[in-house]
Scaffold this motif. Structure first.
Motif, short mmCIF file in Angstrom:
data_model
loop_
_atom_site.label_atom_id
_atom_site.label_comp_id
_atom_site.label_asym_id
_atom_site.label_seq_id
_atom_site.Cartn_x
_atom_site.Cartn_y
_atom_site.Cartn_z
N MET A 1 78.63 38.70 9.66
CA MET A 1 77.71 38.86 10.80
C MET A 1 76.29 39.14 10.31
N LYS A 2 76.17 39.78 9.16
CA LYS A 2 74.84 40.08 8.64
C LYS A 2 74.05 38.80 8.36
N LYS A 3 74.77 37.75 7.99
CA LYS A 3 74.10 36.47 7.72
C LYS A 3 73.45 35.93 8.98
N ASN A 4 74.10 36.16 10.13
CA ASN A 4 73.52 35.70 11.40
C ASN A 4 72.18 36.38 11.64
N LEU A 5 72.13 37.68 11.39
CA LEU A 5 70.90 38.43 11.61
C LEU A 5 69.82 38.01 10.62
N GLN A 6 70.22 37.75 9.39
CA GLN A 6 69.25 37.31 8.39
C GLN A 6 68.60 35.99 8.79
N LYS A 7 69.41 35.10 9.36
CA LYS A 7 68.88 33.80 9.79
C LYS A 7 67.94 33.95 10.98
N VAL A 8 68.31 34.85 11.89
CA VAL A 8 67.44 35.11 13.05
C VAL A 8 66.09 35.63 12.57
N ARG A 9 66.11 36.59 11.69
CA ARG A 9 64.87 37.21 11.21
C ARG A 9 64.04 36.24 10.39
N LYS A 10 64.71 35.39 9.63
CA LYS A 10 64.00 34.37 8.84
C LYS A 10 63.24 33.43 9.78
N GLU A 11 63.91 33.05 10.85
CA GLU A 11 63.28 32.12 11.80
C GLU A 11 62.13 32.78 12.56
N LYS A 58 83.16 40.77 22.49
CA LYS A 58 82.04 41.55 23.03
C LYS A 58 81.64 42.68 22.11
N LYS A 59 82.59 43.35 21.52
CA LYS A 59 82.28 44.46 20.63
C LYS A 59 81.45 43.98 19.44
N GLU A 60 81.82 42.85 18.88
CA GLU A 60 81.09 42.30 17.74
C GLU A 60 79.67 41.90 18.15
N PHE A 62 77.92 43.19 20.66
CA PHE A 62 77.16 44.42 20.89
C PHE A 62 76.77 45.10 19.58
N ASN A 63 77.62 44.99 18.57
CA ASN A 63 77.28 45.55 17.26
C ASN A 63 76.09 44.81 16.65
N LEU A 64 76.09 43.49 16.81
CA LEU A 64 74.94 42.71 16.33
C LEU A 64 73.68 43.10 17.08
N CYS A 65 73.83 43.27 18.38
CA CYS A 65 72.69 43.66 19.22
C CYS A 65 72.10 44.99 18.75
N GLU A 66 72.96 45.93 18.46
CA GLU A 66 72.46 47.24 18.06
C GLU A 66 71.75 47.17 16.70
N GLU A 67 72.24 46.32 15.82
CA GLU A 67 71.57 46.15 14.53
C GLU A 67 70.16 45.60 14.73
N LEU A 68 70.02 44.69 15.69
CA LEU A 68 68.69 44.16 16.00
C LEU A 68 67.79 45.25 16.57
N LEU A 69 68.34 46.06 17.45
CA LEU A 69 67.55 47.13 18.06
C LEU A 69 67.06 48.14 17.03
N LYS A 70 67.84 48.36 16.02
CA LYS A 70 67.47 49.35 14.99
C LYS A 70 66.19 48.98 14.27
N SER A 71 65.84 47.72 14.24
CA SER A 71 64.63 47.27 13.54
C SER A 71 63.37 47.72 14.26
N ASN A 72 63.48 47.94 15.57
CA ASN A 72 62.36 48.36 16.42
C ASN A 72 61.39 47.23 16.75
N TYR A 73 61.65 46.02 16.29
CA TYR A 73 60.76 44.89 16.60
C TYR A 73 60.97 44.41 18.03
#
Length: 238
Positions: A1-11, A58-60, A62-73
């Motif tokens: 799942m971390k790879k998904n977030l890395q790709k989002v942030r890269k874009e 859904k749990k997965e 929401f976990n991704l969502c919270e990781e995004l929120l933690k960045s504060n961007y």
């Protein structure tokens, strides 16, 4: 799942517009973390990457969502609230605990507050109106965004033309008027909520505002009557 977030942030980083970022910063009084990506592009990025994760439970999600929120961007919060709403058909009353935690822990601008409360969180409340009782304590919070949320959480529901929510809107607005909450962003919050209600129930909102015009803060008053007929505005502003 971390790879998904890395790709989002890269874009997101690939789409930074520094001039846009500079202009956007002017809309916020408080410090804010921004990439500087235009809203339309952020939505496209959210949609593109949703296709890659939509089969997660859904749990997965929401976990991704919270990781995004933690960045504060700001842009990552937009993606969070977009993805969370896409799970609306799977919402349960217990999700209130998760959403309330996000509100209190990660929402720190009017933009995040409005986006979350008028979409994903508003959808949850509309689906389970019995949860409204849990939002009443928000009015007494020391957190300005939680207090703002106490009124704008009704915007999604009132837009569904469910008149039952008008009573709640008047109640929360009256509370803030009576205690004379001096925070301008709280005043703008319930003023905006009244304005949205007035789009459907104009006479009722006009009567409410007219009754309270002598004690209602001008900031909230002007928001509430913004789309009313000119003669009504004149009566209120006398």
């Amino acid at each position: 799942m971390k790879k998904n977030l890395q790709k989002v942030r890269k874009e997101l980083k690939e789409n930074i517009d520094l001039e846009y970022k500079k202009g956007l910063e002017r809309f916020f009084k408080e410090p804010i973390e921004l990439y500087g990506v235009r809203a339309g592009i952020v939505r496209k990025i959210a949609s593109k990457h949703w296709k890659k994760i939509k089969d997660l439970n859904k749990k997965e999600i929401f976990n991704l969502c919270e990781e995004l929120l933690k960045s504060n961007y700001l842009e990552e919060s937009t993606i969070t609230f977009t993805w969370a709403r896409k799970k609306k058909d799977e919402f349960k009353k217990s999700d209130f605990i998760i959403f309330e935690n996000w509100l209190k822990k990660y929402v720190n601008t009017w933009s995040k507050c409005d986006d979350f409360c008028t979409h994903a969180f508003g959808e949850l409340i509309f689906t389970f109106p019995e949860l409204l009782l849990k939002t009443e304590k928000w009015r007494r919070s020391k957190n300005r965004w939680v207090r703002r949320a106490a009124s704008i959480i009704f915007i999604h529901s009132i837009k569904q033309k469910e008149k039952i929510y008008l009573k709640n809107i008047f109640e929360v607005s009256q509370y803030f008027i009576d205690i004379q909450d001096e925070d301008d962003l709280v005043q703008k919050g319930y003023g905006w909520t009244l304005k949205e209600a007035a789009n459907i129930y104009s006479q009722e909102v006009f009567d409410f505002v007219l009754k309270n015009k002598k004690i209602m803060p001008r900031t909230a008053l002007r928001y509430a009557i913004e789309k009313m007929p000119k003669d009504w505005k004149n009566q209120v502003m006398k």
